[in-house]
Design a protein around this motif. Structure first.
Motif, mmCIF file in Angstrom:
data_model
loop_
_atom_site.group_PDB
_atom_site.id
_atom_site.type_symbol
_atom_site.label_atom_id
_atom_site.label_comp_id
_atom_site.label_asym_id
_atom_site.label_seq_id
_atom_site.Cartn_x
_atom_site.Cartn_y
_atom_site.Cartn_z
ATOM 1 N N VAL A 335 0.855 -1.196 0.000
ATOM 2 C CA VAL A 335 0.000 0.000 0.000
ATOM 3 C C VAL A 335 0.885 1.237 0.000
ATOM 4 O O VAL A 335 1.847 1.334 0.785
ATOM 5 N N GLU A 336 0.548 2.181 -0.880
ATOM 6 C CA GLU A 336 1.348 3.408 -0.947
ATOM 7 C C GLU A 336 0.455 4.619 -1.158
ATOM 8 O O GLU A 336 -0.479 4.599 -1.964
ATOM 9 N N PHE A 337 0.728 5.674 -0.403
ATOM 10 C CA PHE A 337 0.070 6.964 -0.567
ATOM 11 C C PHE A 337 1.081 7.925 -1.176
ATOM 12 O O PHE A 337 2.176 8.112 -0.618
ATOM 13 N N LYS A 338 0.730 8.522 -2.324
ATOM 14 C CA LYS A 338 1.658 9.422 -3.009
ATOM 15 C C LYS A 338 1.054 10.825 -3.100
ATOM 16 O O LYS A 338 0.100 11.058 -3.857
ATOM 17 N N GLU A 391 -6.547 14.682 -4.464
ATOM 18 C CA GLU A 391 -5.308 14.826 -5.236
ATOM 19 C C GLU A 391 -4.370 13.671 -4.889
ATOM 20 O O GLU A 391 -4.483 13.042 -3.835
ATOM 21 N N GLY A 392 -3.414 13.399 -5.775
ATOM 22 C CA GLY A 392 -2.463 12.322 -5.540
ATOM 23 C C GLY A 392 -3.096 10.972 -5.837
ATOM 24 O O GLY A 392 -4.179 10.894 -6.428
ATOM 25 N N GLU A 393 -2.423 9.904 -5.426
ATOM 26 C CA GLU A 393 -2.966 8.577 -5.679
ATOM 27 C C GLU A 393 -2.654 7.603 -4.550
ATOM 28 O O GLU A 393 -1.635 7.734 -3.852
ATOM 29 N N VAL A 394 -3.569 6.654 -4.400
ATOM 30 C CA VAL A 394 -3.405 5.576 -3.434
ATOM 31 C C VAL A 394 -3.261 4.292 -4.238
ATOM 32 O O VAL A 394 -4.083 4.018 -5.121
ATOM 33 N N THR A 395 -2.229 3.515 -3.974
ATOM 34 C CA THR A 395 -2.021 2.274 -4.719
ATOM 35 C C THR A 395 -2.077 1.073 -3.771
ATOM 36 O O THR A 395 -1.660 1.162 -2.616
#
Length: 580
Positions: A335-338, A391-395
């Motif tokens: 899991v990544e928050f960018k 805004e940004g992305e969660v993967t």
């Protein structure tokens, strides 16, 4: 709006079409009957021709029977069509609500949705039935009766030309003033349902704080508001009947007076007694048609407000949908928050989450702590796309969550929310929300991990124990453990516990964490907790403050570099020592 509602007729189109057709035949019989009644009087009774009386009488009986049959059949078709229409409408609304995102649901209160699914649909159903039956019957009868009346005597029929516009203008004035009030009433109904629902859900709190009188006053105020508005609207609509009666009796008196004079003065050459009787009958039909039209207008006035509210539900589209070519496999629990920012409203002055950057490897345990309102829940709700990042992305698994098929993503991300909800049914039925095909052995294994198996086994009926709506017959800690077991049955790649062990003791909490570490080491775990002890052993602890990650690291690191974390830990340790 009409086109959207008409789309809910569906498989009941045949009944909907046959209703006005049979109604038209019913009206045709009723319009023909007065003509033969006139002949019966003029050529049978007045002339003493019994053969003609018998033949015409039998024909009238047949016409009456046919009118009755067509009326019964049309009523049956109308009932089937309107009930089917309301069923489809209710289903369509309910199914659309099921597709709502959290953001969509936030726009409507629970009470408002319930009112729209019940009271509003009933109003529209009644209006629909009147449209396909009475709204067809009244104009046809009005037109044919007026034509027949003019055929009998044009001069007398001019009375209708004067009466009908007067009546129409009066009805328009009444309804134009009543509609805004009805529209306001249904919004007040939403408030009433909210008050009732809130009171019933929190009845234990109400009684423990002895707030029954306060709740009664609150209910009385809302109910009184509905009473006042309905009274005002009904008073306006009540003018409808006196207006109708004034028109009807004025026309009756005028036709009887002038008709009798014509018969006497012309020696029954211009107008016969039978024709006068027919004319009076047509007068009744014309004015009863107008009365039914006024009823339709009243119902349409009420249902218009309901229809608008229903269309608000139908028009609401989920802001979270699948992309054109969604991904159908979540490879792992990374899991990544960018550079993520999030707000519940695009026009908000301040973001709920701001500049979030964090990377979690598959199988890691992430603890999340922070004060009330620090946006801990908002943070984890972005992972299964309960909300979308502004805004940004969660993967997840290296893929943007917006690119996944929603069902696949949410089946791979199990989440136990702050408000644990159990549904009426057995424990087995509740657990199988996580996996409807789960075996008894799998149920027991999941409950063992969540430390629920022991207390379930203590129940006389075990896993077949019936759970009341909302899980009111089990304790808060038991409810939380059942919800955790339900989530585990999804065999997720990511498990999120949003303060889901707050009602269990520290010993049980420790057993749950130990079971997670040993039994599901490959599952990424996010644990929001108020107790530092619940996250001390986590691979990473995030300290949230005012929508930002104030600090991140392991327990020992945070004790050194995070003042917030250190203060919380020391206050809890001191509190434990004081309790001892």
């Amino acid at each position: 709006m009409i086109k959207k509602l008409a789309g809910c007729i569906g498989e009941y189109k045949t009944a909907t079409i046959l209703t006005p057709l049979t109604v038209s035949l019913e009206v045709l019989m009723e319009v023909i009957i007065p003509l033969y009644m006139a002949d019966l009087i003029d050529f049978g009774i007045d002339k003493g021709d019994m053969d003609f009386v018998i033949k015409t009488g039998l024909l009238l009986i047949v016409l009456c029977i046919m009118s009755l049959v067509f009326g019964v059949v049309s009523g049956s078709f109308a009932a089937k069509a309107s009930a089917g229409f309301s069923k489809n409408l209710r289903h369509k609304m309910y199914y659309n609500v099921q597709n709502f995102s959290f953001a969509n649901i936030d726009k409507f209160s629970t009470g408002s949705i319930i009112t729209r699914l019940t009271t509003d649909v009933t109003n529209v159903q009644m209006a629909f039935q009147m449209i396909i039956r009475i709204a067809v019957r009244s104009p046809i009868m009005l037109i044919f009766s007026v034509i027949m009346a003019f055929r009998i005597n044009t001069e007398l029929s001019m009375i209708f030309v004067v009466a009908i516009p007067v009546l129409a203008i009066g009805l328009y004035v009444i309804m134009s003033h009543a509609h805004p009030i009805f529209k306001r009433v249904f919004k007040t109904y939403d408030k009433l349902n909210n008050v009732v629902q809130e009171n019933l859900k929190g009845i234990r709190v109400v009684k423990s704080f002895v707030r029954e009188d306060f709740e009664n006053d609150k209910f009385r105020e809302v109910s009184g508001s509905i009473y006042n508005d309905f009274t005002k609207a009904e008073k306006m609509i009540s003018y409808n009947m006196p207006l109708m009666q004034l028109t009807v009796y004025s026309c009756m008196i005028a036709i009887a007076w002038f008709g009798a004079r014509i018969i006497v003065l012309s020696g029954a050459t211009i107008l016969t007694t039978g024709q006068l009787m027919s004319l009076i009958t047509y007068t009744m039909q014309i004015l009863s048609s107008l009365m039914m039209v006024s009823m339709i207008i009243v119902m349409m006035t009420i249902s218009k407000a309901s229809a608008e509210r229903i269309c608000e539900i139908l028009d609401e589209k989920s802001d979270i949908t699948n992309c054109a070519e969604p991904v159908y496999e979540v490879k792992n629990g990374n899991v990544e928050f960018k550079n993520v920012r999030f707000s519940y409203s695009r026009n908000a002055d301040k973001n709920v989450l701001d500049d979030i950057n964090v990377s979690v490897k598959s199988g890691q345990t992430v603890g999340i702590v922070g004060g009330t309102g620090s946006s801990k829940s908002s943070f984890v709700q972005l992972i299964p796309r309960l909300y979308d990042a502004t805004e940004g992305e969660v993967t997840v698994g290296g893929v943007n969550v917006k690119d996944y098929d929603l069902e696949v993503l949410r089946n791979s991300v199990a989440m136990v929310l702050q408000k644990n909800v159990l549904f009426s049914g057995t424990i087995k039925e509740n657990l199988r929300w996580g996996n409807e095909n789960a075996t008894d052995e799998e149920l027991i294994h999941a409950c063992t991990l969540s430390q629920a198996h022991e207390f379930i086994s203590s129940f006389p009926e075990g896993y077949d124990t019936y759970i009341e709506q909302g899980g009111t017959n089990v304790s808060g800690g038991q409810r939380q453990r059942l919800c955790i077991a339900r989530a585990l049955l999804k065999t997720p790649k990511v498990l999120i516990l949003d303060d889901s062990t707050s009602a269990v003791d520290t010993k049980t909490d420790a057993f749950i964490r130990k079971a997670f570490a040993e039994e599901i080491p490959d599952v990424t775990k996010f644990i929001i907790a108020q107790r530092i002890s619940s996250v001390m052993d986590a691979d990473m602890i995030l300290v949230m403050d005012d929508g930002k990650i104030a600090a991140a690291g392991k327990h020992d690191e945070l004790m050194e570099k995070s003042e917030i974390y250190r203060e919380v830990y020391l206050s809890q340790v001191k509190g434990d020592e004081d309790n001892e």
